[in-house]
Design a protein around this motif. Structure first.
Motif, PDB file in Angstrom:
ATOM      1  N   THR A   9       8.777  69.809   4.006  1.00 19.90           N
ATOM      2  CA  THR A   9       9.140  70.941   3.354  1.00 19.90           C
ATOM      3  C   THR A   9      10.603  71.077   2.878  1.00 19.90           C
ATOM      4  O   THR A   9      11.200  72.322   2.517  1.00 19.90           O
ATOM      5  CB  THR A   9       8.841  72.129   4.477  1.00 19.90           C
ATOM      6  OG1 THR A   9       9.502  71.864   5.491  1.00 19.90           O
ATOM      7  CG2 THR A   9       7.196  72.071   4.783  1.00 19.90           C
TER       8      THR A   9
ATOM      9  N   PHE B 185       6.341  77.775   0.627  1.00 17.04           N
ATOM     10  CA  PHE B 185       6.800  78.629   1.589  1.00 17.04           C
ATOM     11  C   PHE B 185       6.039  80.075   1.398  1.00 17.04           C
ATOM     12  O   PHE B 185       6.414  81.083   2.241  1.00 17.04           O
ATOM     13  CB  PHE B 185       8.238  78.720   1.191  1.00 17.04           C
ATOM     14  CG  PHE B 185       8.806  77.563   1.615  1.00 17.04           C
ATOM     15  CD1 PHE B 185       9.595  77.247   2.874  1.00 17.04           C
ATOM     16  CD2 PHE B 185       9.244  76.424   0.750  1.00 17.04           C
ATOM     17  CE1 PHE B 185      10.237  76.264   2.991  1.00 17.04           C
ATOM     18  CE2 PHE B 185       9.651  75.348   1.027  1.00 17.04           C
ATOM     19  CZ  PHE B 185      10.431  75.013   2.406  1.00 17.04           C
TER      20      PHE B 185
ATOM     21  N   THR C  73      12.246  78.541  -1.476  1.00 20.23           N
ATOM     22  CA  THR C  73      12.254  78.755  -0.019  1.00 20.23           C
ATOM     23  C   THR C  73      11.810  79.991   0.628  1.00 20.23           C
ATOM     24  O   THR C  73      11.536  81.039  -0.153  1.00 20.23           O
ATOM     25  CB  THR C  73      13.800  78.353   0.679  1.00 20.23           C
ATOM     26  OG1 THR C  73      14.309  79.446   0.411  1.00 20.23           O
ATOM     27  CG2 THR C  73      14.398  77.262  -0.204  1.00 20.23           C
ATOM     28  N   GLU C  74      11.745  80.006   1.979  1.00 24.51           N
ATOM     29  CA  GLU C  74      11.218  81.075   2.718  1.00 24.51           C
ATOM     30  C   GLU C  74      12.005  82.328   2.491  1.00 24.51           C
ATOM     31  O   GLU C  74      11.473  83.737   2.517  1.00 24.51           O
ATOM     32  CB  GLU C  74      11.041  80.982   4.092  1.00 24.51           C
ATOM     33  CG  GLU C  74      12.264  80.990   5.065  1.00 24.51           C
ATOM     34  CD  GLU C  74      13.027  79.703   4.817  1.00 24.51           C
ATOM     35  OE1 GLU C  74      14.142  79.718   5.510  1.00 24.51           O
ATOM     36  OE2 GLU C  74      12.785  78.922   4.157  1.00 24.51           O
TER      37      GLU C  74
ATOM     38  N   PHE D 237       5.560  80.378   5.698  1.00 23.57           N
ATOM     39  CA  PHE D 237       6.425  79.842   6.696  1.00 23.57           C
ATOM     40  C   PHE D 237       7.104  80.541   7.874  1.00 23.57           C
ATOM     41  O   PHE D 237       7.122  81.960   7.690  1.00 23.57           O
ATOM     42  CB  PHE D 237       7.680  79.607   5.783  1.00 23.57           C
ATOM     43  CG  PHE D 237       8.788  78.533   6.126  1.00 23.57           C
ATOM     44  CD1 PHE D 237       8.502  77.328   6.145  1.00 23.57           C
ATOM     45  CD2 PHE D 237       9.695  79.078   6.868  1.00 23.57           C
ATOM     46  CE1 PHE D 237       9.515  76.457   6.629  1.00 23.57           C
ATOM     47  CE2 PHE D 237      10.878  77.898   7.530  1.00 23.57           C
ATOM     48  CZ  PHE D 237      10.676  76.645   7.329  1.00 23.57           C
TER      49      PHE D 237
END
Length: 456
Positions: free
Chosen positions: A172, A208, A304-305, A379
């Motif tokens: 990840t 994510f 990303t998250e 995520f």
């Protein structure tokens, strides 16, 4: 003579007492083990649920249940080894559900069974960095604990999979950060059959987050409750990674902060919100209209998250960078973000943010997607995602072995991993790089380099 008989009698009593104590200890230990396994199993069943997110717009595929003992009643049992160790796993918040699975009992803490109902198959996990433990396994997962390669990379590279054994590479993180952590460019020489990453062209896609169409649009009242709140502040940024960065992120934030009202949180900022990633911090962010979602790397599809949980999931408009704009358009809700590459300078972007702050109607256009779609964060990646390796395991046909350096994941960043990224990129060095940097995918992309044109 009496003394001898008395001594023998005492000795027999002591032996009986000793045996009774041993039996009692065995019964007590066994009882504690059973109770611990039952309690841990119940905890895992409640903590490890989550959406699969294998394709954008898909709902969760299945749930995973956990067995407290090795004996399971399925026709399919696959032995899967995770390359890493429990000590490192405990420090990775995103692997907390994995760690709980292995820590269900102290006796067998390096083994764990997990049932995948969709495939009617049990995955029998082991974990460790001793390469002899790869023997006899159906599958091996490398990369889930990326720092595990340090000091062991040469031996891993020289190792070959057994016939019928499937090797997976899981990540990840970006290749830039993995190489930086291990300080070794030979990461590119790792072997794998199948790859699991945030990239949509992976054999197993583990994003994510994703978005999907709502069963019915939100009413005006529902929309107002979720998206129209009393946001009195303009821009926020939160980060604690200040040196494992591969573009001049901190100078961008500092320069923007000179032009707009910008609050910075975390080790890289001036303010704090503890604990990080908590509901308290997420609620605090609802005071802001914009949030800087700036990834640590310039890599394709590395969204990303923070994009899914801290911004659009909270009804905040994200100002994004890391992946090119085209990737956000492909993977994110329509017209839901502002991308750095849309502007010729930070001054121009700052003026746009200030304009939106005063023009409520124009600002709300960035939130209109929320009437018809919902964001689904995936995520931390739950352990149930590992069920998805089952269809990719060896089935009698030839498996092709690949080199990690040839994968689209490894080659998918603006710059390939090189020796320059093996050392920390401190804010001072970032500022020097800032003067020749331009946003990836913008009209200015690359034109600063070697010229006297003003920086972005």
């Amino acid at each position: 003579m009496r003394t001898v008989r008395r001594w023998k009698s005492i000795t027999r009593r002591r032996m009986v007492n000793a045996r009774q104590q041993i039996v009692g200890m065995i019964i007590f230990t066994f009882g504690v083990f059973i109770l611990n396994a039952i309690l841990q199993t119940k905890s895992l069943q409640s903590d490890s649920q989550g959406p699969d997110g294998s394709n954008l717009g898909n709902r969760p595929v299945t749930e995973m249940t956990f067995e407290p003992f090795p004996d399971v009643s399925t026709n399919c049992v696959k032995k899967v080894h995770i390359f890493g160790n429990l000590t490192d796993m405990a420090s990775w918040l995103e692997l907390s559900s994995w760690h709980k699975l292995f820590k269900r009992g102290e006796v067998f803490k390096h083994t764990a069974d997990a049932l995948c109902p969709l495939y009617n198959c049990t995955l029998r996990f082991t974990i460790g960095t001793n390469l002899t433990h790869l023997k006899g396994k159906d599958a091996v997962i490398f990369g889930a604990l990326p720092k595990a390669f340090e000091g062991r990379l040469r031996d891993v590279i020289s190792k070959e999979p057994e016939p019928g054994q499937t090797w997976f590479y899981y990540s990840t993180e970006t290749p830039l950060r993995v190489v930086n952590w291990n300080r070794d460019l030979r990461i590119a020489d790792l072997k794998y059959h199948k790859i699991m990453t945030y990239r949509s062209d992976s054999d197993i896609h583990i994003p994510f987050g994703y978005y999907q169409k709502r069963s019915k649009p939100l009413t005006d009242a529902e929309f107002n409750t979720k998206f129209i709140q009393n946001r009195t502040k303009l821009v926020a940024w939160m980060a604690s990674n200040c040196a494992q960065i591969f573009w001049p992120r901190i100078p961008i934030v500092e320069q923007l902060g000179r032009r707009v009202q910008l609050d910075t949180y975390g080790r890289c900022g001036k303010l704090s919100c503890q604990p990080q990633r908590s509901e308290k911090c997420n609620h605090m962010l609802k005071e802001y209209k914009f949030y800087l979602t700036l990834a640590n790397s310039e890599c394709h599809e590395y969204i990303t998250e923070k994009f899914w949980t801290q911004t659009i999931g909270q009804g905040i408009v994200p100002v994004v960078y890391g992946a090119p704009k085209s990737d956000f358009q492909k993977m994110g809700p329509p017209n839901s973000f502002i991308h750095l590459s849309d502007y010729s300078s930070l001054k121009e972007m700052a003026e746009h943010l200030k304009k939106l702050n005063k023009d409520h109607e124009s600002y709300m256009k960035y939130l209109e997607w929320g009437r018809y779609y919902e964001a689904i964060p995936t995520f931390p990646i739950q352990i149930n995602n590992l069920c998805r390796i089952v269809p990719h395991l060896y089935n009698g046909t030839t498996q092709e072995l690949h080199r990690l350096g040839d994968s689209t994941w490894y080659k998918g960043c603006r710059n390939l991993p090189n020796k320059d990224i093996l050392t920390p990129f401190w804010p001072r060095e970032q500022m020097l790089a800032y003067f020749t940097w331009t946003p990836w995918g913008s009209k200015r992309d690359g034109i600063n380099r070697g010229t006297d044109i003003k920086p972005f």
